[in-house]
Design a protein around this motif. Structure first.
Motif, PDB file in Angstrom:
ATOM      1  N   GLU A   1      23.233  12.979  77.050  1.00 10.88           N
ATOM      2  CA  GLU A   1      22.075  12.129  77.342  1.00 10.88           C
ATOM      3  C   GLU A   1      21.498  11.517  76.069  1.00 10.88           C
ATOM      4  OE1 GLU A   1      19.366  14.573  79.451  1.00 10.88           O
ATOM      5  OE2 GLU A   1      20.399  14.398  81.371  1.00 10.88           O
ATOM      6  N   ARG A   2      21.838  12.098  74.912  1.00  9.14           N
ATOM      7  CA  ARG A   2      21.307  11.608  73.636  1.00  9.14           C
ATOM      8  C   ARG A   2      22.169  10.454  73.122  1.00  9.14           C
ATOM      9  NH1 ARG A   2      21.229  16.965  70.156  1.00  9.14           N
ATOM     10  NH2 ARG A   2      21.364  15.326  68.546  1.00  9.14           N
ATOM     11  N   PRO A   3      21.572   9.382  72.690  1.00 10.85           N
ATOM     12  CA  PRO A   3      22.351   8.236  72.205  1.00 10.85           C
ATOM     13  C   PRO A   3      23.103   8.524  70.901  1.00 10.85           C
ATOM     14  CG  PRO A   3      20.011   7.875  71.830  1.00 10.85           C
ATOM     15  CD  PRO A   3      20.125   9.119  72.656  1.00 10.85           C
ATOM     16  N   ASP A   4      22.673   9.579  70.153  1.00  9.65           N
ATOM     17  CA  ASP A   4      23.293   9.848  68.851  1.00  9.65           C
ATOM     18  C   ASP A   4      24.338  10.963  68.909  1.00  9.65           C
ATOM     19  OD1 ASP A   4      21.483  11.829  69.446  1.00  9.65           O
ATOM     20  OD2 ASP A   4      20.787  12.070  67.353  1.00  9.65           O
ATOM     21  N   CYS A   5      24.746  11.394  70.116  1.00 13.68           N
ATOM     22  CA  CYS A   5      25.717  12.491  70.198  1.00 13.68           C
ATOM     23  C   CYS A   5      27.067  12.016  69.660  1.00 13.68           C
ATOM     24  CB  CYS A   5      25.853  13.015  71.614  1.00 13.68           C
ATOM     25  SG  CYS A   5      26.839  12.005  72.723  1.00 13.68           S
ATOM     26  N   SER A   6      27.780  12.924  68.985  1.00  7.39           N
ATOM     27  CA  SER A   6      29.041  12.568  68.343  1.00  7.39           C
ATOM     28  C   SER A   6      30.206  13.302  68.987  1.00  7.39           C
ATOM     29  CB  SER A   6      28.991  12.923  66.855  1.00  7.39           C
ATOM     30  OG  SER A   6      28.928  14.337  66.701  1.00  7.39           O
ATOM     31  N   LEU A   7      31.418  12.818  68.715  1.00  3.67           N
ATOM     32  CA  LEU A   7      32.615  13.486  69.233  1.00  3.67           C
ATOM     33  C   LEU A   7      32.733  14.892  68.669  1.00  3.67           C
ATOM     34  CD1 LEU A   7      35.378  10.701  69.173  1.00  3.67           C
ATOM     35  CD2 LEU A   7      34.141  11.620  71.134  1.00  3.67           C
ATOM     36  N   ASP A   8      32.345  15.093  67.403  1.00  2.21           N
ATOM     37  CA  ASP A   8      32.426  16.434  66.802  1.00  2.21           C
ATOM     38  C   ASP A   8      31.530  17.418  67.555  1.00  2.21           C
ATOM     39  OD1 ASP A   8      34.214  15.670  64.861  1.00  2.21           O
ATOM     40  OD2 ASP A   8      32.667  15.153  63.392  1.00  2.21           O
ATOM     41  N   GLN A   9      30.317  16.993  67.905  1.00  3.25           N
ATOM     42  CA  GLN A   9      29.405  17.876  68.646  1.00  3.25           C
ATOM     43  C   GLN A   9      29.976  18.214  70.022  1.00  3.25           C
ATOM     44  OE1 GLN A   9      26.045  15.124  68.210  1.00  3.25           O
ATOM     45  NE2 GLN A   9      24.864  16.769  67.227  1.00  3.25           N
ATOM     46  N   LEU A  10      30.501  17.184  70.725  1.00  2.13           N
ATOM     47  CA  LEU A  10      31.088  17.405  72.045  1.00  2.13           C
ATOM     48  C   LEU A  10      32.280  18.356  71.957  1.00  2.13           C
ATOM     49  CD1 LEU A  10      31.008  13.766  73.476  1.00  2.13           C
ATOM     50  CD2 LEU A  10      29.578  15.681  74.197  1.00  2.13           C
ATOM     51  N   ALA A  11      33.136  18.153  70.953  1.00  2.00           N
ATOM     52  CA  ALA A  11      34.323  18.997  70.801  1.00  2.00           C
ATOM     53  C   ALA A  11      33.936  20.451  70.573  1.00  2.00           C
ATOM     54  CB  ALA A  11      35.183  18.481  69.647  1.00  2.00           C
ATOM     55  N   ARG A  12      32.892  20.706  69.755  1.00  2.00           N
ATOM     56  CA  ARG A  12      32.457  22.090  69.483  1.00  2.00           C
ATOM     57  C   ARG A  12      32.002  22.778  70.764  1.00  2.00           C
ATOM     58  NH1 ARG A  12      30.376  19.984  64.597  1.00  2.00           N
ATOM     59  NH2 ARG A  12      28.302  19.718  65.509  1.00  2.00           N
ATOM     60  N   ILE A  13      31.271  22.055  71.610  1.00  2.00           N
ATOM     61  CA  ILE A  13      30.786  22.647  72.867  1.00  2.00           C
ATOM     62  C   ILE A  13      31.953  22.954  73.805  1.00  2.00           C
ATOM     63  CG2 ILE A  13      29.439  22.188  74.948  1.00  2.00           C
ATOM     64  CD1 ILE A  13      27.502  20.601  73.204  1.00  2.00           C
ATOM     65  N   ILE A  14      32.849  21.992  73.968  1.00  2.00           N
ATOM     66  CA  ILE A  14      33.962  22.161  74.913  1.00  2.00           C
ATOM     67  C   ILE A  14      34.884  23.296  74.475  1.00  2.00           C
ATOM     68  CG2 ILE A  14      36.045  21.028  75.822  1.00  2.00           C
ATOM     69  CD1 ILE A  14      34.417  18.429  75.874  1.00  2.00           C
ATOM     70  N   LYS A  15      35.081  23.462  73.172  1.00  2.00           N
ATOM     71  CA  LYS A  15      35.956  24.535  72.676  1.00  2.00           C
ATOM     72  C   LYS A  15      35.430  25.921  73.021  1.00  2.00           C
ATOM     73  CE  LYS A  15      37.887  21.970  68.738  1.00  2.00           C
ATOM     74  NZ  LYS A  15      37.869  21.813  67.256  1.00  2.00           N
ATOM     75  N   GLN A  16      34.144  26.028  73.362  1.00  2.00           N
ATOM     76  CA  GLN A  16      33.581  27.322  73.735  1.00  2.00           C
ATOM     77  C   GLN A  16      34.132  27.820  75.067  1.00  2.00           C
ATOM     78  OE1 GLN A  16      29.303  26.888  73.771  1.00  2.00           O
ATOM     79  NE2 GLN A  16      29.236  26.057  71.700  1.00  2.00           N
ATOM     80  N   ASP A  17      34.667  26.905  75.881  1.00  2.00           N
ATOM     81  CA  ASP A  17      35.180  27.275  77.196  1.00  2.00           C
ATOM     82  C   ASP A  17      36.676  26.965  77.226  1.00  2.00           C
ATOM     83  OD1 ASP A  17      35.950  27.127  80.013  1.00  2.00           O
ATOM     84  OD2 ASP A  17      33.803  27.258  80.450  1.00  2.00           O
ATOM     85  N   GLN A  18      37.507  28.019  77.216  1.00  2.00           N
ATOM     86  CA  GLN A  18      38.950  27.834  77.121  1.00  2.00           C
ATOM     87  C   GLN A  18      39.513  27.102  78.334  1.00  2.00           C
ATOM     88  OE1 GLN A  18      41.102  31.466  76.547  1.00  2.00           O
ATOM     89  NE2 GLN A  18      43.054  30.454  76.144  1.00  2.00           N
ATOM     90  N   VAL A  19      39.005  27.426  79.531  1.00  2.00           N
ATOM     91  CA  VAL A  19      39.509  26.800  80.759  1.00  2.00           C
ATOM     92  C   VAL A  19      39.230  25.300  80.743  1.00  2.00           C
ATOM     93  CG1 VAL A  19      39.277  26.695  83.267  1.00  2.00           C
ATOM     94  CG2 VAL A  19      39.330  28.911  82.103  1.00  2.00           C
ATOM     95  N   ILE A  20      37.990  24.926  80.412  1.00  2.00           N
ATOM     96  CA  ILE A  20      37.638  23.506  80.372  1.00  2.00           C
ATOM     97  C   ILE A  20      38.435  22.801  79.284  1.00  2.00           C
ATOM     98  CG2 ILE A  20      35.777  21.877  79.842  1.00  2.00           C
ATOM     99  CD1 ILE A  20      33.857  23.712  81.285  1.00  2.00           C
TER     100      ILE A  20
END
Length: 580
Positions: free
Chosen positions: A192-211
């Motif tokens: 929802e934040r206009p300044d979110c980056s691919l690095d931030q998204l990647a760090r979150i997604i890596k927390q869930d192995q299935v996703i």
């Protein structure tokens, strides 16, 4: 097999724009020995009066954007309509309306919220001067095999099983218990934040192995594949795009929520997702050909993917109760959403609206899912901002059913030429859908839904074909309009045979004005194929439509309504085929 004989049953025109009630009324009337002719507007009503002997009209005061009272006034001006008995169906009965109806010669009106089918039959018989015959009575005229219904009264089979209030409570509890995972919630807030980056998204997604694994698979699938395979989450996100990853992860989370209890469901979950994925891919293809941007294309895919998920919710929450709903729909050959509306006081699409609102999905996605079963004429009024999205989802759903791509519990086929015309689909788009979507569906099914290689080969098309007594090789004749879903259906049912000699003619007569041209085309196709008069299946909006005598000579014949179920089709076609 349908017998062609003089019409000895009273004819009743059912002018009602609410599809669930209209179909139930037709079913009950047919079971009681009447010829029932459903119409939804003044044009269809006038055509029905011209083509059929009508002895009584059941008339809704509201017919979409039209007035039932205006239709009544028009009927009264006709020589054959001045004394015609008319029962008014209405949701209200104010004094002014009652006075207007009385002046037009209407003596009885029926409140929709209070009537019982047996009481309605009693009123009809009284107005026709007939002895009252119960729908299960021994004096009811015998119907043909194709029109046969169970010995239980449909009114009894369709009795509500749960109150709307209790249903809403259970769905709310479900939405709360099945809340999205912390990883998904965190990602939704971040995007929802206009300044979110691919690095931030990647760090979150890596927390869930299935996703993480599924994001990689989908990034390499037919939907996003462009060039070399990607092998890291960062590369996958670069390919998919920041704008689309939010919706993709939400899709993965919703599917995972339901796969956990798949073994307990009365619905085959593998076939369910096959249908859902196919619907999403078709909706995306339609949106792309209409020059939609990437967000719109992704939203169309997601709407298709989630459009029937409410059925899995009902199956999980209601268990044996929903099994009864499924059994009743299949037994009576009725669309499942109509039976849900009657027995559960709501249907799967409406309930999904409540869940997706709780999960904070956008309105532009929720409305198409909630309204994809609405009649065409009602869409603009119900959703003035998203009518094309609703039409797109409705059309994609119908095409997925017609192409036998999976099953969502009750397979219903219906004409959708008007939707293809409204969305301005061309022949190239239809050819692309028929040629490419089946293969894309299987690939996406493996990415979204964990399957073995053996499961991948189990396609619903093969299951459907095996239900017929003999392999179908059809000569199909229908109006030359793009996007004919019935043409798709019979092509898929016929394409696995080695012998190409036709053994069944199918005529799609959903528009009475096409009758003469289609009759000539059927006879010409049979002549060119060098076959004797074949068994003929007529799909028609009108029961007992008057057919050209040239079609009736020396051939078995059966009819299906313009909307029919897979079970209804199998029974009817098998009835035309000689037993082994």
């Amino acid at each position: 097999m349908l017998a062609i004989e003089p019409d000895v049953h009273p004819g009743i025109m059912v002018a009602e724009d609410e599809s669930a009630l209209r179909e139930l009324l037709v079913l009950v009337l047919q079971h009681a020995g009447f010829n029932a002719f459903p119409v939804t507007n003044r044009r269809e009503a006038c055509a029905c009066l011209a083509d059929h002997k009508i002895d009584l009209i059941l008339l809704d005061i509201g017919l979409g954007d039209e007035s039932g009272i205006d239709l009544l006034k028009e009927v009264r001006t006709r020589p054959d309509g001045s004394e015609l008995p008319i029962l008014l169906l209405t949701g209200h009965a104010d004094r002014r309306t009652v006075m207007t109806l009385a002046q037009l010669g209407v003596q009885e009106y029926v409140l929709k919220s209070h009537f019982h089918f047996d009481d309605l039959l009693s009123r009809i018989n009284r107005n026709l001067g007939r002895k009252h015959v119960l729908a299960t009575g021994s004096e009811a005229p015998q119907r043909t095999a194709e029109a046969a219904v169970p010995t239980n009264q449909p009114a009894d089979l369709l009795t509500p099983l749960i109150t709307r209030e209790r249903m809403q409570e259970q769905i709310q509890r479900f939405a709360e218990l099945k809340a999205l995972s912390p990883t998904v919630t965190q990602l939704l807030h971040l995007t929802e934040r206009p300044d979110c980056s691919l690095d931030q998204l990647a760090r979150i997604i890596k927390q869930d192995q299935v996703i993480s694994l599924k994001v990689l698979k989908i990034a390499n699938s037919v939907v996003y594949s462009r060039g070399e395979p990607v092998d890291t989450i960062h590369k996958a996100l670069s390919r998919i795009g920041t704008a689309q990853i939010r919706q993709l992860v939400s899709n993965i989370a919703v599917i995972d929520n339901f796969n956990a209890s798949a073994a307990k469901e009365p619905i085959n979950v593998g076939l369910f997702w096959e249908h859902s994925i196919a619907t999403g891919l078709i909706a995306a293809a339609i949106t792309r050909t209409r020059n939609g941007d990437e967000r719109e294309i992704d939203r169309a895919f997601t709407a298709g993917l989630l459009h029937d998920v409410g059925r899995l919710v009902l199956a999980e929450q209601l268990g044996p109760i929903y099994q009864r709903v499924l059994d009743t729909a299949n037994r009576l050959h009725l669309p499942l959403d109509q039976v849900e509306s009657r027995m559960l006081q709501s249907n799967h699409a409406e309930l999904m609206q409540q869940i997706l609102n709780f999960w904070q999905f956008p309105t532009s996605l929720i409305e198409p899912i909630a309204m994809h079963h609405l009649p065409f004429a009602a869409v603009q009024g119900a959703s003035p901002h998203h009518p094309d999205e609703i039409h797109t989802l409705s059309l994609a759903n119908a095409y997925a059913h017609a192409m036998l791509l999976g099953s969502s519990g009750n397979d219903c086929f219906q004409p959708v030429d008007h939707l293809a015309e409204k969305l301005d689909l061309n022949a190239d788009t239809i050819k692309f859908i028929e040629r490419e979507i089946p293969g894309q569906t299987m690939e996406m099914k493996c990415a979204f839904y964990q399957m073995s290689p053996q499961e991948k080969q189990v396609e619903y098309q093969n299951i459907a074909i095996k239900q017929f007594r003999q392999p179908l090789r059809t000569l199909y004749t229908g109006p030359e309009r793009p996007g004919d879903s019935f043409k798709m259906l019979f092509a898929r049912l016929s394409n696995s045979t080695v012998d190409k000699t036709p053994n069944l003619s199918v005529m799609n007569l959903t528009n009475i004005q096409d009758r003469d041209g289609l009759t000539n085309a059927v006879l010409e196709k049979e002549k060119n194929a060098g076959v004797a008069p074949l068994p003929l299946l007529v799909i028609s909006s009108f029961e007992n439509v008057k057919l050209d005598s040239r079609l009736l000579a020396r051939r078995p014949l059966a009819m299906l309504p313009a909307t029919f179920t897979q079970g209804q089709l199998v029974e009817t076609v098998n009835g035309l085929s000689p037993a082994n």
